[in-house]
Motif scaffolding. Structure first.
Motif, PDB file in Angstrom:
ATOM      1  N   GLY A 295      34.380-106.156 -41.050  1.00 12.98           N
ATOM      2  CA  GLY A 295      33.882-105.185 -40.074  1.00 12.98           C
ATOM      3  C   GLY A 295      34.958-104.126 -39.888  1.00 12.98           C
ATOM      4  O   GLY A 295      36.015-104.179 -40.521  1.00 12.98           O
ATOM      5  N   LYS A 296      34.706-103.177 -39.028  1.00 11.84           N
ATOM      6  CA  LYS A 296      35.658-102.073 -38.877  1.00 11.84           C
ATOM      7  C   LYS A 296      35.743-101.575 -37.432  1.00 11.84           C
ATOM      8  O   LYS A 296      34.864-101.859 -36.606  1.00 11.84           O
ATOM      9  N   ILE A 297      36.809-100.846 -37.162  1.00 13.16           N
ATOM     10  CA  ILE A 297      36.802-100.008 -35.959  1.00 13.16           C
ATOM     11  C   ILE A 297      37.227 -98.595 -36.372  1.00 13.16           C
ATOM     12  O   ILE A 297      37.973 -98.426 -37.345  1.00 13.16           O
TER      13      ILE A 297
ATOM     14  N   PRO B 230      24.063 -91.226 -42.120  1.00 12.84           N
ATOM     15  CA  PRO B 230      25.424 -91.677 -41.812  1.00 12.84           C
ATOM     16  C   PRO B 230      26.469 -90.891 -42.616  1.00 12.84           C
ATOM     17  O   PRO B 230      26.132 -90.248 -43.613  1.00 12.84           O
ATOM     18  N   SER B 231      27.728 -91.008 -42.174  1.00 12.06           N
ATOM     19  CA  SER B 231      28.799 -90.290 -42.886  1.00 12.06           C
ATOM     20  C   SER B 231      29.222 -91.028 -44.147  1.00 12.06           C
ATOM     21  O   SER B 231      29.741 -90.429 -45.074  1.00 12.06           O
ATOM     22  N   GLY B 232      29.039 -92.344 -44.139  1.00  8.58           N
ATOM     23  CA  GLY B 232      29.505 -93.157 -45.277  1.00  8.58           C
ATOM     24  C   GLY B 232      30.856 -93.806 -45.009  1.00  8.58           C
ATOM     25  O   GLY B 232      31.407 -94.495 -45.869  1.00  8.58           O
ATOM     26  N   CYS B 233      31.406 -93.591 -43.794  1.00 11.14           N
ATOM     27  CA  CYS B 233      32.736 -94.175 -43.539  1.00 11.14           C
ATOM     28  C   CYS B 233      32.663 -95.696 -43.371  1.00 11.14           C
ATOM     29  O   CYS B 233      33.580 -96.402 -43.781  1.00 11.14           O
ATOM     30  N   ASP B 234      31.565 -96.201 -42.821  1.00 13.90           N
ATOM     31  CA  ASP B 234      31.472 -97.650 -42.592  1.00 13.90           C
ATOM     32  C   ASP B 234      31.406 -98.427 -43.910  1.00 13.90           C
ATOM     33  O   ASP B 234      32.113 -99.426 -44.091  1.00 13.90           O
TER      34      ASP B 234
ATOM     35  N   GLY C 257      32.833 -96.942 -32.213  1.00 13.60           N
ATOM     36  CA  GLY C 257      31.695 -96.848 -33.120  1.00 13.60           C
ATOM     37  C   GLY C 257      30.758 -95.784 -32.582  1.00 13.60           C
ATOM     38  O   GLY C 257      31.212 -94.796 -32.001  1.00 13.60           O
ATOM     39  N   ALA C 258      29.456 -96.032 -32.716  1.00 11.45           N
ATOM     40  CA  ALA C 258      28.484 -94.999 -32.331  1.00 11.45           C
ATOM     41  C   ALA C 258      28.279 -94.893 -30.815  1.00 11.45           C
ATOM     42  O   ALA C 258      27.728 -93.920 -30.324  1.00 11.45           O
ATOM     43  N   GLY C 259      28.689 -95.915 -30.044  1.00 12.26           N
ATOM     44  CA  GLY C 259      28.476 -95.900 -28.601  1.00 12.26           C
ATOM     45  C   GLY C 259      27.075 -96.355 -28.233  1.00 12.26           C
ATOM     46  O   GLY C 259      26.396 -97.036 -29.012  1.00 12.26           O
TER      47      GLY C 259
ATOM     48  N   GLU D  76      34.681 -90.902 -34.593  1.00 11.36           N
ATOM     49  CA  GLU D  76      33.266 -91.266 -34.683  1.00 11.36           C
ATOM     50  C   GLU D  76      32.413 -90.056 -34.272  1.00 11.36           C
ATOM     51  O   GLU D  76      32.839 -89.229 -33.456  1.00 11.36           O
ATOM     52  N   HIS D  77      31.247 -89.966 -34.823  1.00  8.61           N
ATOM     53  CA  HIS D  77      30.296 -88.864 -34.640  1.00  8.61           C
ATOM     54  C   HIS D  77      30.767 -87.558 -35.298  1.00  8.61           C
ATOM     55  O   HIS D  77      30.039 -86.991 -36.094  1.00  8.61           O
ATOM     56  N   SER D  78      32.009 -87.094 -34.996  1.00  8.05           N
ATOM     57  CA  SER D  78      32.458 -85.832 -35.608  1.00  8.05           C
ATOM     58  C   SER D  78      32.542 -85.990 -37.130  1.00  8.05           C
ATOM     59  O   SER D  78      32.368 -85.017 -37.866  1.00  8.05           O
ATOM     60  N   VAL D  79      32.759 -87.219 -37.607  1.00  7.87           N
ATOM     61  CA  VAL D  79      32.855 -87.474 -39.055  1.00  7.87           C
ATOM     62  C   VAL D  79      31.520 -87.173 -39.758  1.00  7.87           C
ATOM     63  O   VAL D  79      31.491 -86.792 -40.928  1.00  7.87           O
ATOM     64  N   VAL D  80      30.418 -87.278 -39.020  1.00 13.07           N
ATOM     65  CA  VAL D  80      29.096 -86.971 -39.589  1.00 13.07           C
ATOM     66  C   VAL D  80      29.010 -85.468 -39.933  1.00 13.07           C
ATOM     67  O   VAL D  80      28.260 -85.067 -40.809  1.00 13.07           O
ATOM     68  N   TYR D  81      29.821 -84.652 -39.240  1.00 19.09           N
ATOM     69  CA  TYR D  81      29.789 -83.194 -39.437  1.00 19.09           C
ATOM     70  C   TYR D  81      31.011 -82.679 -40.205  1.00 19.09           C
ATOM     71  O   TYR D  81      31.455 -81.548 -40.020  1.00 19.09           O
TER      72      TYR D  81
END
Ligand code: MEV
Length: 305
Positions: free
Chosen positions: A10-12, A131-135, A258-260, A17-22
């Motif tokens: 898993g990850k943290i 998703p951004s693909g970071c997970d 994460g996403a909140g 988070e969120h800004s990575v999508v943009y």
């Protein structure tokens, strides 16, 4: 009998988070909580044994078949996980990565991490929309990474800087719903500004974490700033905000990782205090569950047994 057993972490998200999508950078690190998939030959029809909803695992079978351009045999698949779901810890990405790797391993195919990551990203799209693909990247490659626009840079940071992970409760919204909520606001100038500011704080944190002797006070300030900006984005519910304010009242700092979530819990919160005992004693007094975690852990791997 042929068998494949694989696990992924898993990850943290330490920042972004969120800004990575943009297209802004994120710092993501692999946790010492893993998801395991074991594949054996099945009978009659493919069976998936899991405590959670099996839909994503079935979808992973379809997507892997599509990429391999071959029909999978009948399988018996057992999923076991140490990663709590709907808490921003990347459980669905760990599932996608582990499923793909276990299937490739069972079929005696090459375990090409770039291909695994690519297939897992397609599976993640079903779960999270855009998703951004970071997970999936952190579940595949492990360690700590700087992720930006699909590019992954390994970050050499101190293995632990003394934080605890605090449970603000399960988010009722999925990551996809939270990403969609921010996307609906994205056209507002204010939202764009907030996203840029999160990106700036993340760049500063990357610089800080790369130092041999990083400044814990700076780290604390940047985490607090990231949290404030995420609250401005509107992805954090009242329950989590209350916990975070209490931590700040004793001179600590905390942020979601994460996403909140807004209707109920907001998932796991990363809590940091220069005197960790003070933070733990507050959490015990308030009856709030927390745990210590190791970061910078290994990505997907084949398990011996
Ligand atoms: C991922 O855990 C959190 C988000 O940044 C979505 C994403 O990166 O795909 C909210």
């Amino acid at each position: 009998m042929e068998k494949a057993k694989v696990s992924a972490p898993g990850k943290i998200i330490l920042s972004g988070e969120h800004s990575v999508v943009y297209g802004q950078p994120a710092i993501v690190t692999a946790l010492d909580k893993r998801l395991f998939v074991e594949i054996k030959e099945g009978r009659g029809k493919t069976e998936i044994i899991t405590d959670e909803d099996p839909n994503l695992a079935y979808y992973a079978l379809l997507k892997t078949e599509e990429f391999l351009k071959e029909k999978l045999p009948v399988l018996r698949i057992k999923i076991q996980s140490e990663i709590p779901v709907n808490r921003g810890l990347g459980s669905s990405a760990a599932l996608a990565v582990t499923m793909v790797t276990a299937l490739l391993n069972y079929l005696k195919k090459e375990l090409d991490k770039n291909l695994i990551n690519q297939i897992a990203f397609e599976i993640e799209k079903k779960q999270h929309g855009k998703p951004s693909g970071c997970d999936n990247s952190i579940a595949t490659f492990g360690g700590t990474i700087e992720f930006r626009r699909g590019k992954i840079k390994s970050l050499k940071i101190k293995p632990n800087f003394g934080f605890v992970l605090i449970d603000s409760g399960r988010a009722v919204e999925s990551t996809g719903e939270m990403v969609a909520l921010v996307r609906r606001k994205f056209n507002y100038l204010k939202t764009k500004k907030v996203i840029k500011k999160i990106g700036k704080a993340t760049v500063q944190l990357i610089k800080e974490l790369k130092k041999d002797d990083f400044n814990k006070l700076k780290l604390k300030t940047l985490i607090a700033e990231n949290e404030k900006l995420l609250e401005e984005l509107g992805v954090i519910g009242k329950k989590a905000q209350k916990i975070i304010r209490e931590i700040e009242d004793i001179s600590g700092t905390a942020k979601i990782c994460g996403a909140g979530g807004i209707k109920s819990g907001s998932g796991i919160i990363l809590g940091f205090h220069q005197n960790q005992e003070k933070l733990k004693s507050l959490l015990r007094k308030r009856n709030i569950a927390f745990f210590k975690a190791k970061i910078h852990q290994k990505g997907v791997r084949v398990e011996k047994d």
